[in-house]
Design an enzyme around this catalytic site. Structure first.
Site, PDB file in Angstrom:
ATOM      1  N   VAL D  63       0.882  -1.180   0.000  1.00 62.71           N
ATOM      2  CA  VAL D  63       0.000   0.000   0.000  1.00 62.71           C
ATOM      3  C   VAL D  63       0.915   1.224   0.000  1.00 62.71           C
ATOM      4  O   VAL D  63       1.468   1.590   1.030  1.00 62.71           O
ATOM      5  CB  VAL D  63      -0.923   0.008   1.241  1.00 62.71           C
ATOM      6  CG1 VAL D  63      -1.818   1.253   1.230  1.00 62.71           C
ATOM      7  CG2 VAL D  63      -1.782  -1.255   1.282  1.00 62.71           C
ATOM      8  N   ALA D  66       2.196   8.702  -1.833  1.00 63.32           N
ATOM      9  CA  ALA D  66       2.888   9.722  -2.627  1.00 63.32           C
ATOM     10  C   ALA D  66       4.166  10.177  -1.933  1.00 63.32           C
ATOM     11  O   ALA D  66       5.148  10.522  -2.592  1.00 63.32           O
ATOM     12  CB  ALA D  66       1.976  10.916  -2.878  1.00 63.32           C
ATOM     13  N   CYS D  67       4.123  10.152  -0.608  1.00 66.02           N
ATOM     14  CA  CYS D  67       5.357  10.340   0.156  1.00 66.02           C
ATOM     15  C   CYS D  67       5.910   8.932   0.353  1.00 66.02           C
ATOM     16  O   CYS D  67       5.481   8.200   1.252  1.00 66.02           O
ATOM     17  CB  CYS D  67       5.055  11.007   1.491  1.00 66.02           C
ATOM     18  SG  CYS D  67       6.549  11.171   2.472  1.00 66.02           S
ATOM     19  N   GLU D  75       4.139  -7.856   3.120  1.00 64.41           N
ATOM     20  CA  GLU D  75       4.402  -8.745   4.260  1.00 64.41           C
ATOM     21  C   GLU D  75       3.959  -8.076   5.559  1.00 64.41           C
ATOM     22  O   GLU D  75       3.419  -8.711   6.454  1.00 64.41           O
ATOM     23  CB  GLU D  75       5.898  -9.076   4.344  1.00 64.41           C
ATOM     24  CG  GLU D  75       6.475  -9.772   3.124  1.00 64.41           C
ATOM     25  CD  GLU D  75       7.014  -8.782   2.067  1.00 64.41           C
ATOM     26  OE1 GLU D  75       6.395  -7.709   1.870  1.00 64.41           O
ATOM     27  OE2 GLU D  75       8.036  -9.114   1.442  1.00 64.41           O
TER      28      GLU D  75
HETATM   29 ZN   LIG Z   1       9.331  -5.014   2.746  1.00 62.67          ZN
HETATM   30 ZN   LIG Z   2       8.517  13.965   4.620  1.00 64.75          ZN
END
Ligand SMILES: [Zn+2]
Ligand SMILES: [Zn+2]
Ligand SMILES: [Zn+2]
Ligand SMILES: [Zn+2]
Lengths: 153, 153, 153, 153
Positions: D63, D66-67, D75
């Site tokens: 998941v 954008a940062c 995992e």
């Molecule tokens: Zn990993």
């Molecule tokens: Zn940052």
């Protein structure tokens, strides 16, 4: 690399590319960096010092956060420092902690951060009393994931 | 702080504790640090420069990793660098990116890392052309979590 | 949103898109999730529960690590869980902690993780006694960095 | 474990505690979880599925954010999910990626997250075509840092 059946780290013969004087400088640098650790949560200070291929030393300590996942390890601090001053080629890193019992070992994340900048690292792991053992990154992060898996650099 | 209805950042009047010359030094330092960004994955270089309460500047860039979550932001690099050299009291940070459209804004994680070292930060956010706006940490991370929530320091 | 001059969180009027019954379900879900927190290091259990736009609830707790930076917050666990089961549209999240003094507030990193999945979140912050206040993501992460800054999605 | 001189992963004999049917279930589960990966930045979907000691399967995907540093690996998603539903005893994990060339390998951070919950993991690493190799956590994270180093649990 040798380790006994319980997984305890054992000293190995020194096949380092670093000379004994460089190793001592690295060990001193990581011990000094440890003094600046900001670790009010873990109370577990760590220092790291890395050696660039052109002989410069950059050191770092852990910098924790009240939101624990936002802390940073000493090894990562040292890497970020070196990179932010234009250095991306490294040959060795030394790590120190305050344990009398265990040699300082990098966490898995730090092993991966080292790996980003090459497969060939000598790694010196020190106890509080200054005794140390030598490993390689290949010893500590075998069969590693790396930039080539993404096929983009 | 003012922002229009779409949340676009708007310049605000300068009520900074930093003098204009210090602000220009910070802005120059973060622009220079940006040049060292290691960002082969995002191709989004960022530079940051912070000012300690006793007038020293520490700067940093983003340092990415093929395993994306193991990268580090520029602001965190600057903080880790300062802490690892014995500085933990700060007054301001400036951040630069290459966007012509947006002022550089710190991600939420970086706001929290700043917060660890105090509530009172002036924050200068620059565009690629060097224009900037001024915010405070309180503007960017209101109602923040912090060390006092853990009651341990 | 209202907060007094010391930055203490104050209850605000409920302008939520969630009905009172949904809010109570969310609050109960995050309180239950808190019981599963793995937090031997901070001893600070947190639970979170989010509501998808089609009415499903996913909850999570913090999951810490001996290497502190490798821990995960409750809010992130809830988001990862929902995404890994095919849900990426959300409307609200509730967060609970054991504090009698403070409402649970998300750290900056979690605010950023919520932001990845939209600007419009209602956020319910609970104390140990079940009392809560309502905020929005815009309240807690103003002038945010987001996917549009990268121009790639 | 065997690997050739270039560090390429080689299939090894199956000494797993998992039966062949369980292994196939795990492999199917991680392949399915991969379909939910949110990875607009890396475009590198990963799925993971773990097996608790009492036979339950929990799966996860990556998941991203954008940062980039705020993303999560597959995992870790699987572990957080299991823990948040009350499971902390595990025996095996399987990981799948879309590579035709490489077996999926966990990054160093994920190896450390597995380590938090025990030293004895069987790890199944799959290619896109479903072929796989078996490793152990000891193979992938030798001489590891762990909870015992902190002496607190
Ligand atoms: Zn990993
Ligand atoms: Zn940052
Ligand atoms: Zn580490
Ligand atoms: Zn958080």
């Amino acid at each position: 690399m040798e380790h006994n059946q319980h997984g305890t780290l054992q000293p190995t013969g020194n096949s380092s590319k670093c000379g004994p004087e460089q190793i001592q400088r690295l060990l001193a640098a990581c011990r000094e960096a440890k003094e600046f650790a900001y670790c009010p949560y873990s109370k577990y200070p760590v220092g790291a010092a890395l050696l660039t291929t052109d002989g410069k030393i950059f050191s770092g300590c852990n910098v924790e956060n009240a939101c624990y996942p936002l802390g940073a390890c000493a090894e990562q601090t040292a890497i970020q420092k070196a990179v932010s001053e234009g250095h991306t080629k490294f040959q060795a890193i030394a790590i120190a902690c305050n344990s009398k019992e265990y040699y300082a070992v990098p966490c898995g994340a730090c092993r991966q951060v080292l790996r980003e900048f090459g497969r060939h690292w000598d790694i010196y792991l020190a106890k509080e009393d200054g005794t140390y053992i030598q490993k390689t990154l290949e010893d500590l992060l075998p069969q590693s994931f790396g930039p080539e898996h993404l096929n983009i650099i």
